[in-house]
Design an enzyme around this catalytic site. Structure first.
Site, PDB file in Angstrom:
ATOM      1  CD  GLU A   1     -13.034  -5.671  -2.294  1.00  0.00           C
ATOM      2  OE1 GLU A   1     -11.814  -5.941  -2.180  1.00  0.00           O
ATOM      3  OE2 GLU A   1     -13.928  -6.542  -2.198  1.00  0.00           O
ATOM      4  CG  ASN A   2      -7.449  -2.530  -6.131  1.00  0.00           C
ATOM      5  OD1 ASN A   2      -6.474  -3.266  -6.013  1.00  0.00           O
ATOM      6  ND2 ASN A   2      -7.747  -1.613  -5.206  1.00  0.00           N
TER       7      ASN A   2
ATOM      8  CG  ASP B   1      -2.046   0.960   1.135  1.00  0.00           C
ATOM      9  OD1 ASP B   1      -2.256   1.528   0.049  1.00  0.00           O
ATOM     10  OD2 ASP B   1      -2.739   1.173   2.154  1.00  0.00           O
TER      11      ASP B   1
HETATM   12  C1  FPP Z   1      -1.850   0.311  -3.267  1.00  0.00           C
HETATM   13  O1  FPP Z   1      -1.384   1.621  -3.398  1.00  0.00           O
HETATM   14  C2  FPP Z   1      -1.375  -0.490  -4.343  1.00  0.00           C
HETATM   15  C3  FPP Z   1      -2.152  -1.076  -5.293  1.00  0.00           C
HETATM   16  C4  FPP Z   1      -3.618  -0.950  -5.363  1.00  0.00           C
HETATM   17  C5  FPP Z   1      -1.561  -1.875  -6.340  1.00  0.00           C
HETATM   18  C6  FPP Z   1      -0.345  -2.665  -5.950  1.00  0.00           C
HETATM   19  C7  FPP Z   1       0.332  -2.949  -7.202  1.00  0.00           C
HETATM   20  C8  FPP Z   1       1.650  -2.887  -7.426  1.00  0.00           C
HETATM   21  C9  FPP Z   1       2.672  -2.656  -6.403  1.00  0.00           C
HETATM   22  C10 FPP Z   1       2.143  -3.075  -8.795  1.00  0.00           C
HETATM   23  C11 FPP Z   1       1.696  -4.330  -9.499  1.00  0.00           C
HETATM   24  C12 FPP Z   1       2.326  -5.580  -8.988  1.00  0.00           C
HETATM   25  C13 FPP Z   1       2.913  -6.524  -9.754  1.00  0.00           C
HETATM   26  C14 FPP Z   1       3.181  -7.842  -9.130  1.00  0.00           C
HETATM   27  C15 FPP Z   1       3.310  -6.306 -11.148  1.00  0.00           C
HETATM   28  P1  FPP Z   1      -2.465   2.777  -3.516  1.00  0.00           P
HETATM   29  O2  FPP Z   1      -2.593   3.148  -4.939  1.00  0.00           O
HETATM   30  O3  FPP Z   1      -3.727   2.368  -2.857  1.00  0.00           O
HETATM   31  O4  FPP Z   1      -1.753   3.888  -2.702  1.00  0.00           O
HETATM   32  P2  FPP Z   1      -2.440   5.051  -1.868  1.00  0.00           P
HETATM   33  O5  FPP Z   1      -3.244   4.388  -0.786  1.00  0.00           O
HETATM   34  O6  FPP Z   1      -1.274   5.807  -1.340  1.00  0.00           O
HETATM   35  O7  FPP Z   1      -3.274   5.838  -2.829  1.00  0.00           O
END
Ligand code: FPP
Length: 231
Positions: free
Chosen positions: A67-68, A20
């Site tokens: 949920e994404n 996150d």
């Molecule tokens: C949360 O950060 C992260 C995600 C929803 C996606 C996680 C994905 C990756 C690290 C990249 C893809 C992975 C692979 C294996 C290729 P956020 O966007 O919710 O951050 P925030 O809460 O600060 O907005």
């Protein structure tokens, strides 16, 4: 995944991470969220490459939750494109480093070209000695409901039959769950599997998470006393 947690508290075999903070990492720098996700992939890449020396059997990563889909179309497209690029660029590295790829979640309903790439990657890495499990279109409540439905279909609903039908049924028991970025919640990730897992919430934003930080977490885990409900 077996339903009895590892009694060997000295060494974690299975660590899961809620990655996150990509968006906040980018915002702090005045950059678009997509750059935060790109840097998040870099952090994944470094971690996977460091696995060999970690003693871990399995690392499970929450890459895209069910949920994404509620995020903007552009952001969802960015995340899917990063997935495509990551598989293309890193598959050989997985094979060379004997990493077995596993996908958990409802990944078969992703775009057909991604499903095809994943099927190819799963087959080519199937002989790996340690596992990187990527949660894609994953929701733990949905996973438990699917597992319970399968158990019910054979008329045998109990703890063991549900565990045997979870997506994680071939993974070691979860020892440690880490969430980055300072949020203290599970967000529908590995709810069943976390029953006896240790939890670690760190303030670091995901793109800044390093293999050294994982190593510190593993050292910390080795010092914790786990009682699994006993005394
Ligand atoms: C949360 O950060 C992260 C995600 C929803 C996606 C996680 C994905 C990756 C690290 C990249 C893809 C992975 C692979 C294996 C290729 P956020 O966007 O919710 O951050 P925030 O809460 O600060 O907005």
């Amino acid at each position: 995944m077996g339903d009895t947690p590892s009694q060997d508290a000295a060494r974690a075999r299975h660590v899961a991470i809620i990655m996150d903070g990509n968006g906040r990492w980018a915002k702090k720098r005045g950059l678009p969220r997509s750059v935060g996700h790109q840097r998040g992939v870099e952090a994944v890449r470094k971690l996977v490459r460091s696995l060999d020396g970690s003693g871990l059997d399995c690392l499970t990563l929450y890459a895209f939750s069910s949920e994404n889909w509620k995020r903007s179309e552009d952001e969802v497209d960015d995340l899917m494109n990063l997935m495509r690029k990551f598989i293309k660029s890193d598959l050989q590295q997985f094979i060379d480093n004997k990493v077995r790829l596993k996908i958990i979640g409802d990944w078969q309903s992703l775009a057909p070209d991604i499903v095809e790439m994943l099927e190819d990657a799963l087959e080519k890495t199937s002989q790996g000695s340690h596992t990187v499990a990527v949660a894609l279109n994953y929701g733990s409540q949905q996973e438990i409901a699917r597992a319970a439905a399968k158990a019910a279909a054979i008329g045998d609903v109990n703890e063991a039959s549900i565990a045997a039908n979870l997506d994680t049924n071939d993974l070691p028991p979860l020892d440690l769950l880490i969430r980055t970025s300072g949020e203290i919640r599970l967000s529908n990730f590995l709810l069943w599997q976390s029953a006896y897992a240790e939890m670690l919430f760190v303030d670091t934003l995901w793109p800044d998470f390093t293999p050294e930080m994982l190593e510190t977490a593993l050292d910390d885990f080795a010092r914790r006393e786990r009682r699994f409900g006993g005394r």
